[in-house]
Write an enzyme that holds these catalytic residues in place. Structure first.
Site, PDB file in Angstrom:
ATOM      1  N   ALA A 165      38.460-126.559  26.000  1.00 50.92           N
ATOM      2  CA  ALA A 165      37.986-127.537  27.040  1.00 50.92           C
ATOM      3  C   ALA A 165      38.848-127.963  28.014  1.00 50.92           C
ATOM      4  O   ALA A 165      38.267-128.123  29.142  1.00 50.92           O
ATOM      5  CB  ALA A 165      37.494-128.828  26.065  1.00 50.92           C
ATOM      6  N   ASP A 166      40.099-128.203  27.758  1.00 51.32           N
ATOM      7  CA  ASP A 166      41.185-128.510  28.991  1.00 51.32           C
ATOM      8  C   ASP A 166      41.384-127.552  29.883  1.00 51.32           C
ATOM      9  O   ASP A 166      40.985-127.899  30.871  1.00 51.32           O
ATOM     10  CB  ASP A 166      42.443-128.687  28.282  1.00 51.32           C
ATOM     11  CG  ASP A 166      42.780-129.914  27.496  1.00 51.32           C
ATOM     12  OD1 ASP A 166      41.633-130.850  27.241  1.00 51.32           O
ATOM     13  OD2 ASP A 166      43.987-130.206  26.918  1.00 51.32           O
TER      14      ASP A 166
END
Length: 369
Positions: A165-166
């Site tokens: 996600a990052d």
């Protein structure tokens, strides 16, 4: 000339998504000033360290400048505004509303610098019921359905080894939209506010799963679909010596080659979905060592490779020949190590191979952006 040479960036982000975003901008020639809290970015304290700062920090902030400012202090806040007034891009990673309360929100700074491209990276976006919820990468994967698509032998979700996600949901969409905003600014003369939600952007990676569910073909399950272990044509197999092969002969031409090499050409006409076929393939792979299989698959188009550790991967002659680790970063302790490989084409990068990680300068910046 690098494509972002002369573009000025103020980086107000911390840890990973924003700093990696501004690293990519810096690698393409942008001048990046990182504004840190008085104690410095939290990542400076992570282990392992080289000198006073974290190796991770050095990898993510190569080639930037850095200054410590207390944004709650009026004098330091004015110093930050002075930098933003001259900037083309701001990247920030605070929860929604924090920058506005500090007088540094988009509306406030765009009134002073209407050409500014202002990128906000958050977990759940600037609006919506979850917008102010504290969370990390694993939480975003869990709440978007991605984590549920992975499972171990007991059926429990598997902890991913990468911060999906990052980076995939935060950094890369941020870069894409910043570059689009700069292009739009060329046409309109005005910047804009970019709302980058790490959770939102994970759904793109599950296009096939969404397609199945939305067309009534059933919502996917871990271990039951084409790319989640539901076919013998896309599996990880254990070898006789306890190592593993990653086999992805999805297309018929690759599957035919694969079944021939493992000594089961009669399976070439199957689709690999039957559990008996999967068990048969697994049993055959388990009769030989990984080295033996790699020798047998050498020169055969069967999309089958050995699962290797990172220490092996970084010494692979293929990646060395492509110069993947040729760029270097000089850490605060003086160590020079390979810089983080980034998806910026070599033609756009600086010819200077070694660059420093930024030391933290306290007080009002004594350099121009």
């Amino acid at each position: 000339m690098q494509p972002l040479r002369g573009v000025k960036v103020v980086d107000l982000s911390t840890l990973l998504p924003g700093p990696l975003c501004t690293l990519l901008l810096a690698e393409a020639g942008a001048d990046v000033i990182k504004i840190e809290r008085p104690a410095g970015d939290e990542m400076r304290g992570y282990e392992p360290k080289s000198g006073p700062d974290s190796v991770n920090f050095g990898l993510l902030n190569r080639g930037k400048k850095s200054v410590a400012l207390d944004l709650k202090n009026a004098t330091d806040r004015e110093a930050a505004l002075a930098l933003i007034d001259e900037a083309d891009i701001v990247v920030e990673q605070f929860r929604p509303g924090v920058m506005s309360r500090l007088g540094l929100g988009y509306d406030e700074v765009a009134a002073r610098n209407p050409r500014l491209v202002y990128c906000s990276i958050t977990g759940y976006g600037q609006t919506g019921p979850k917008s102010s919820t504290a969370a990390h990468d694993l939480n975003y994967l869990a709440e978007t359905g991605m984590l549920a698509l992975s499972a171990d032998s007991n059926g429990a979700p598997v902890l991913p080894p990468a911060l999906i996600a990052d980076i995939a949901g935060g950094t890369y969409p941020a870069i894409m939209n910043i570059l689009l905003a700069l292009r739009q600014r060329d046409q309109t003369g005005r910047g804009c506010h970019l709302d980058i939600s790490m959770a939102d952007n994970l759904f793109t990676f599950m296009y096939w799963a969404l397609g199945n569910g939305w067309t009534g073909n059933g919502w996917p399950t871990p271990g039951g679909e084409l790319v989640t272990g539901g076919t013998a044509r896309y599996r990880v197999y254990r070898t006789l010596d306890g190592q593993y092969l990653a086999a992805a002969p999805l297309e018929d031409k690759f599957w035919q080659n694969f079944t021939r090499v493992i000594g089961a050409p009669e399976l070439a006409s199957t689709d690999g979905l039957d559990s008996a076929v999967q068990q048969r393939v697994a049993a055959l792979i388990a009769t030989q060592s990984a080295e033996t299989w790699i020798e047998r698959f050498a020169g055969v188009d069967a999309c089958t490779v050995r699962v290797v550790g990172l220490e092996h991967a970084v010494s692979d002659p293929h990646f060395a020949q492509r110069g993947l680790f040729d760029h270097k970063v000089r850490l605060s302790g003086g160590d020079v190590i390979s810089a983080l490989p980034v998806p910026v084409a070599e033609v756009f990068r600086d010819k200077e191979k070694v660059k420093d990680a930024p030391l933290l300068v306290s007080g009002s910046p004594n350099f121009n952006i």
